[in-house]
Scaffold this motif. Structure first.
Motif, PDB file in Angstrom:
ATOM      1  N   THR A 123       0.850  -1.196   0.000  1.00  0.00           N
ATOM      2  CA  THR A 123       0.000   0.000   0.000  1.00  0.00           C
ATOM      3  C   THR A 123       0.881   1.240   0.000  1.00  0.00           C
TER       4      THR A 123
ATOM      5  N   LEU B 213      -6.786  -0.623   3.151  1.00  0.00           N
ATOM      6  CA  LEU B 213      -7.381  -1.954   2.997  1.00  0.00           C
ATOM      7  C   LEU B 213      -7.696  -2.241   1.531  1.00  0.00           C
TER       8      LEU B 213
ATOM      9  N   LEU C  22      -4.495  -3.226  -0.129  1.00  0.00           N
ATOM     10  CA  LEU C  22      -4.105  -4.581   0.245  1.00  0.00           C
ATOM     11  C   LEU C  22      -4.958  -5.607  -0.494  1.00  0.00           C
ATOM     12  N   ALA C  23      -6.242  -5.289  -0.652  1.00  0.00           N
ATOM     13  CA  ALA C  23      -7.120  -6.199  -1.392  1.00  0.00           C
ATOM     14  C   ALA C  23      -6.611  -6.340  -2.824  1.00  0.00           C
TER      15      ALA C  23
ATOM     16  N   LEU D 278      -4.859  -8.842   1.680  1.00  0.00           N
ATOM     17  CA  LEU D 278      -5.859  -8.406   2.659  1.00  0.00           C
ATOM     18  C   LEU D 278      -6.166  -9.510   3.668  1.00  0.00           C
ATOM     19  N   THR D 279      -6.254 -10.737   3.174  1.00  0.00           N
ATOM     20  CA  THR D 279      -6.576 -11.853   4.082  1.00  0.00           C
ATOM     21  C   THR D 279      -5.536 -11.951   5.186  1.00  0.00           C
TER      22      THR D 279
END
Ligand code: SF4
Ligand code: SF4
Lengths: 313, 277
Positions: free
Chosen positions: A175, A230, A233-234, A239-240
């Motif tokens: 990010t 977020l 990251l996705a 993200l997970t």
């Protein structure tokens, strides 16, 4: 999809402490500058409190950074190039750790000067040098100085997030919004802290409601940046990992810590914001701000904790 | 500047004997980590770090149902090492300039300059560098800098019994690698490929490899993921700049909100000096 095969640098508690205090100090200096330059004369009291807080908050920072080094006595290698045949200063604009070392040093000088100035204006310092400093900063030069100091403060409060991103670590390098996130949270934390501290100075409470309003804006900014991180990251496919146990719960707590400033729990302060209220009343209202301050500061700390540790474990 | 040297590590002939790991430790006086049973293959070294500058990874490709003999590919043996990247992430971030490129075009950490900040560990995309509690600095393969300076080849290449690790001038090694790849391809071993031979991975690796599978299978980033830390500088600072602008704007709005001031003062007047509504 980003795939990472790096090792962890084991940046842990000292670094967390530094990120926390550096964010608050830089935010505090920025608030002080804004209050002094743009506020009404009544806001000068709070500005002084903020200048007085920015320097002590900073004091621990270089210490934390130095003891985190494997070789603390070589801390100055960050500034002076000791490679045989190189010489000169060590400065790499593309390495946030290198720029940050210099920024911290410079910001420290500005924070100290403003601290001395305010102590002198308050009549607490009388040394000739202190008076000379206060005198020199009285006019337009003073505005320039705090303006530059605030820019450095903004940098100190934010570059740590960029530093994490300028790596190949999972989460951190996935990010680009960490620098912004650290800054927004530093600002919101320092606004909460200042609103709490301001009551210790006569007239200081006059600024409380303005700070509560700022805090609300900063909290909105921070929420947006959390969403951005977020989303980044996705996109990178991490993200997970970022939301795995226990990090997801902790992120939720960080968001929850922003609710009190958002719904204006700082509001009651408005009721005592007049100069007519007795000091005792102001104290009582200040006391009611304590849980709110605790929640905001805990959120500032927790956010940094989650970012630092979730990438390394 | 002396001629650029390199390692060509040909995993197709590696037998996993770990002689390179041992020779490296002997020469560089690395005592190694405390023995541990990792229980996931015949490899108990685990990873590259401050004590392991060569690491022979045993990558399990044993088929679940024993249909064929595996054609020599049941295990991928991979003698990993610092890649001595042309564009080295570790060197890029190091704030003390402890990491330098030597006259042999290798990447070297100066022990008397490093202050143990560990930024390079966060940066190296191959997980090569480790922090030593003993010296309180970081360590990795030195490409046997001392041996090179004395005209000797690195210990691992010297000892490798199958010539899976070849040492020499980089340009010569690249030619050898091309020939080896052509031979394998001609024999129908189409999964063979070179990694780091050209400039697609970090501008080219001085320690490059012939692999028998995708890079990811060996724990190596593929071309798309071989990115430098500094890629995030511009966007990172842009994010900061936008946040700072909005933050300062928020401050300005809160401080110049005359209507808010009036409303607050009216509220105060209504509730009186006791401060309670
Ligand atoms: S493999 Fe890692 S340690 Fe070696 S040169 Fe490249 S980035 Fe640096
Ligand atoms: S740990 Fe040493 S080599 Fe690594 S970045 Fe820091 S100073 Fe440079």
């Amino acid at each position: 999809m980003a795939e990472h095969f790096v090792a962890s640098p084991h940046w842990e508690w000292y670094i967390l402490g530094y990120f926390f205090l550096g964010g608050l100090s830089g935010g505090m200096y920025t608030l002080a500058t804004m209050l002094r330059l743009w506020g009404s004369p009544r806001d000068e009291a709070a500005a002084r409190t903020a200048f007085l807080a920015a320097f002590p908050l900073l004091l621990l920072c270089p210490i934390l950074l130095t003891i985190d080094l494997g070789r603390p006595l070589r801390f100055w290698h960050m500034l002076i190039d000791t490679t045989p045949g190189h010489g000169g200063l060590a400065f790499k604009y593309w390495s946030p750790m290198s720029v940050g070392s210099w920024a911290l040093l410079l910001y420290g000088a500005f924070a100290l000067v403003s601290f001395i100035e305010v102590r002198t204006l308050d009549g607490r310092m009388r040394a000739p040098l202190a008076r000379a400093i206060a005198h020199a900063l009285a006019g337009g030069a003073g505005r320039v100085v705090i303006g530059v100091g605030a820019l450095l403060g903004l940098y100190v409060a934010s570059y740590t997030g960029v530093l994490l991103s300028v790596s190949n670590q999972p989460i951190w390098s996935d990010t680009w919004a960490l620098g912004g996130l650290f800054l927004a949270s530093g600002l919101s934390g320092s606004a909460a802290l200042l609103a709490w501290l301001a009551r210790y100075r006569p007239e200081g409470e006059a600024t409380e409601w303005r700070l509560a309003q700022m805090e609300r804006y900063f909290a909105i900014l921070e929420l947006l940046l959390i969403a951005l991180v977020l989303a980044n990251l996705a996109g990178a496919g991490t993200l997970t990992r970022a939301l795995a146990k226990p990090w997801g719960v902790l992120w939720a707590l960080v968001v929850a810590s922003l609710v009190p400033p958002l719904v204006g729990m700082g509001g009651p302060a408005i009721q005592v914001a007049s100069g007519t209220g007795s000091a005792a009343v102001a104290r009582a209202a200040g006391a009611s701000r304590t849980p709110m301050l605790a929640s905001v500061l805990l959120g500032v700390l927790l956010m940094r904790f989650v970012v630092i540790f979730s990438a390394q474990f | 500047m002396a001629e650029a040297v390199g390692f060509f590590t040909d995993t197709s002939v590696c037998i996993g004997c770990k002689a390179c790991e041992v020779a490296c430790k002997e020469w560089n006086q690395l005592k190694g980590n405390k023995p541990a049973f990792l229980a996931d293959s015949f490899d108990n070294t685990g990873k590259l770090d401050e004590e392991n500058w060569r690491h022979v990874a045993f990558i399990d490709k044993v088929p679940d149902a024993p249909t064929t003999t595996g054609n020599g590919a049941a295990w991928l043996m991979f003698s990993d090492v610092c890649k001595h990247c042309k564009h080295a992430s570790c060197m890029e971030v190091c704030p003390t300039n402890a990491i330098i490129r030597t006259e042999f075009d290798t990447v070297f950490i100066q022990q008397d300059v490093c202050n143990g900040c560990r930024d390079c560990i966060a940066a190296c995309p191959f997980g090569v560098i480790g922090f030593s509690e003993q010296t309180a600095t970081v360590h990795k393969c030195t490409f046997c800098y001392d041996r090179l300076q004395s005209g000797l080849m690195p210990a691992c290449a010297k000892v490798c019994p199958t010539q899976a690790i070849q040492f020499g001038p980089l340009s010569e090694l690249q030619k050898k690698a091309d020939a080896r790849l052509a031979t394998l391809q001609a024999q129908g071993t189409t999964q063979a490929r070179l990694y780091g031979r050209d400039d697609k991975v970090y501008g080219g690796l001085n320690a490059f490899f012939l692999l028998m599978d995708k890079p990811e299978a060996y724990g190596l980033p593929n071309e798309a993921n071989a990115v430098l830390p500094r890629r995030n500088n511009r966007t990172g600072y842009l994010g900061v700049l936008m946040t700072a602008a909005l933050g300062v704007l928020a401050g300005l709005v809160a401080l110049r909100d005359r209507g808010g001031t009036r409303r607050a003062e009216e509220a105060l007047r209504r509730c009186g000096p006791t401060g309670r509504m």
